[in-house]
Design a protein around this motif. Sequence first.
Motif, PDB file in Angstrom:
ATOM      1  N   UNK A 253       0.862  -1.182   0.000  1.00 38.99           N
ATOM      2  CA  UNK A 253       0.000   0.000   0.000  1.00 38.99           C
ATOM      3  C   UNK A 253       0.898   1.230   0.000  1.00 38.99           C
ATOM      4  N   UNK A 254       0.504   2.254  -0.774  1.00 35.73           N
ATOM      5  CA  UNK A 254       1.300   3.483  -0.856  1.00 35.73           C
ATOM      6  C   UNK A 254       0.371   4.674  -1.018  1.00 35.73           C
ATOM      7  N   UNK A 255       0.873   5.845  -0.638  1.00 38.61           N
ATOM      8  CA  UNK A 255       0.124   7.089  -0.839  1.00 38.61           C
ATOM      9  C   UNK A 255       0.164   7.455  -2.313  1.00 38.61           C
ATOM     10  N   UNK A 256      -1.012   7.497  -2.935  1.00 48.69           N
ATOM     11  CA  UNK A 256      -1.111   7.773  -4.371  1.00 48.69           C
ATOM     12  C   UNK A 256      -1.373   9.262  -4.587  1.00 48.69           C
ATOM     13  N   UNK A 257      -0.467   9.923  -5.272  1.00 47.99           N
ATOM     14  CA  UNK A 257      -0.586  11.357  -5.491  1.00 47.99           C
ATOM     15  C   UNK A 257      -1.253  11.702  -6.814  1.00 47.99           C
ATOM     16  N   UNK A 258      -0.944  10.954  -7.866  1.00 47.36           N
ATOM     17  CA  UNK A 258      -1.483  11.247  -9.191  1.00 47.36           C
ATOM     18  C   UNK A 258      -1.288  10.036 -10.080  1.00 47.36           C
ATOM     19  N   UNK A 259      -1.888  10.093 -11.269  1.00 50.86           N
ATOM     20  CA  UNK A 259      -1.744   9.036 -12.265  1.00 50.86           C
ATOM     21  C   UNK A 259      -1.370   9.681 -13.596  1.00 50.86           C
ATOM     22  N   UNK A 260      -0.367   9.127 -14.249  1.00 45.74           N
ATOM     23  CA  UNK A 260      -0.009   9.512 -15.610  1.00 45.74           C
ATOM     24  C   UNK A 260      -0.645   8.512 -16.556  1.00 45.74           C
TER      25      UNK A 260
END
Length: 608
Positions: free
Chosen positions: A120-127
């Motif tokens: 699990x990770x902190x998701x900031x954005x998606x390209x």
Amino acid sequence: MTPGRTRARWTLALLLPLTLTGCAGLAATGTVHAEQPISNAAVPHVDVQPIGPYDGESAEDVVTGFLVAGASLDDDYGVARQFLTSTASAKWQSAEGAVITTSDSDFKVTQQGSGRVRVSAAEQAVLDTTGHITAREPNSRIDASFGVTRVGGQWRISSLPAGFRPWISNVNFSQVYTPQRIYYPSATSRVLVPDVQWYPAAGLATAVARAVLAAPPTWLQGALRTPNQSHIGLAINAVPVDPNTGVASIDLTASAQRADGTVRTALWAAMTASLTGVNSTVMVVPSVTRVELTAGGNRVAAPHLPAQPATAADLGYAVAGSPSAALITRNGSVLSWQGSGPAGPLRDSGESGENTVRLPAISSKYYDLGADTSGDAIAALSIDRASLGVWVKRSFHVVPTFAGNLTRPTFTGSTALVAGISGTPRRGAAPSGGGVWAVDTAAGSRVTARQLSVPWLGRSVVLALKVSAEGARVAMVVRDGQGRTSVQVAGLLRDTRGFPIGIGTPVTMPVALASYADVAWLDDVTLGVLGATTPEKGHTQGADEIALVPLSGQPDMFSAPLGVQSVVSGGSGTDDIYVLDHRGSVWTRQGAGWARIPGADDLAAPGT
């Protein structure tokens, strides 16, 4: 997690300089509330060199190492593939795009039995695969489960989640990828409209050329002309750049020679503007000084094509930019030209010769100004927001009533756009729905409002709208039938004469505020959005926050004076911001806060 993998991970992070800021100078001029944002400017390329697997690592370490290695695209993620079994590597089609996390160091890794590892990770954005970044909501997380097995006594990843995209931290992302303005020709004028797309520094010229030939974002379709309408592509998937001359050689398919002359000229202009933006700030890429288009071994012909065109202007095209270098302020009934820009507070430009158009006196019955670029046309709302008055070369005309609850007018050329609610409040008539109208001020005393086609609006209402400087795009604040507000952008559709006739299907911009009140174009690819941090503030006290929203990137936030209602920008950048409150005060950013502009009770940015 073993100490070795921890050290390797932190070694990678320390190799990359922490150069990221959301927008230049923001930290010094306002309070930042967002997470550390992705830089929206190109930074010098750094070759990220992650470490491959080594003996004795745990299953959790192998999965973590694989995710960290996603920062290196070399050899089709060659280092990352070392963490996979041969079968898993063969199955992994590493499509373009990425998940952007806040950091490599905060992964939460757990083993689920002997054959699964969950991260699990902190998701900031998606390209996405088109090079566009979409920001995620604050505190978003992404979870993924990986199959693991032993190969030769060492742990390797045997299966990836379906559709897996590499993970990369925001710091590494801005070192590996670079934002590029991709230009598309307007459908009805000789103007190039920018879109920001992100590509790796390696192969950058090729990626930019492919993007010019591809379809523009769906929300701009109908407002732009695209070469792919003529089925033009790259003959070979490579665009070499001569390191000595800076000439990018683009070999196109034979259909380029068969395209209409206007399409070929537009293609030359779009390639020139887009490729000459590939410059030496990305240190591994040679600067492009001009382009050469060929097809079938011959130069692509176009009407009036210069021998060596170096700019879009050489091909008869203008590049979208700021509308003007001046604003118009109001003090009572008096309008004045004022200088605009990030250098400091407004300055009087009337005596310097910068603006020679005499401005009309405005009745106290009208407010919320809008103006065309020259100042020859001024528009304003009546106090009850049920009527639009226009001043054309200082002659006053009232537009016949067409709607109520009108929005501040925004200009494209001599045409003012206004949103409102159909069905006037007279005689207690019930509103029949929201709409947008175009008013051609050049008609003078015969001025009328024509409703635009906006079929997607339904029961929603446009609360604010601003046209971009080149006139191809519209930014809006929209309230739906449940009272929820959102920020949306769309293409402005025009007839063959160039008159606005509709607004294309919009896309919603990701802005993490509770409600929205107004929007402005801060430059050609960035919005300034005025809103409230909580529903309570939005309902009782008004807006208290401004979001800087790139069309492709992560928003940044800073505080606004409590209770402001409108945002205005001269379009020269993210520091060129003014806000207006309900008391008739105009505020400008100054240092770490805001300063009231004396002698100003309204403000207009001509041409927007």
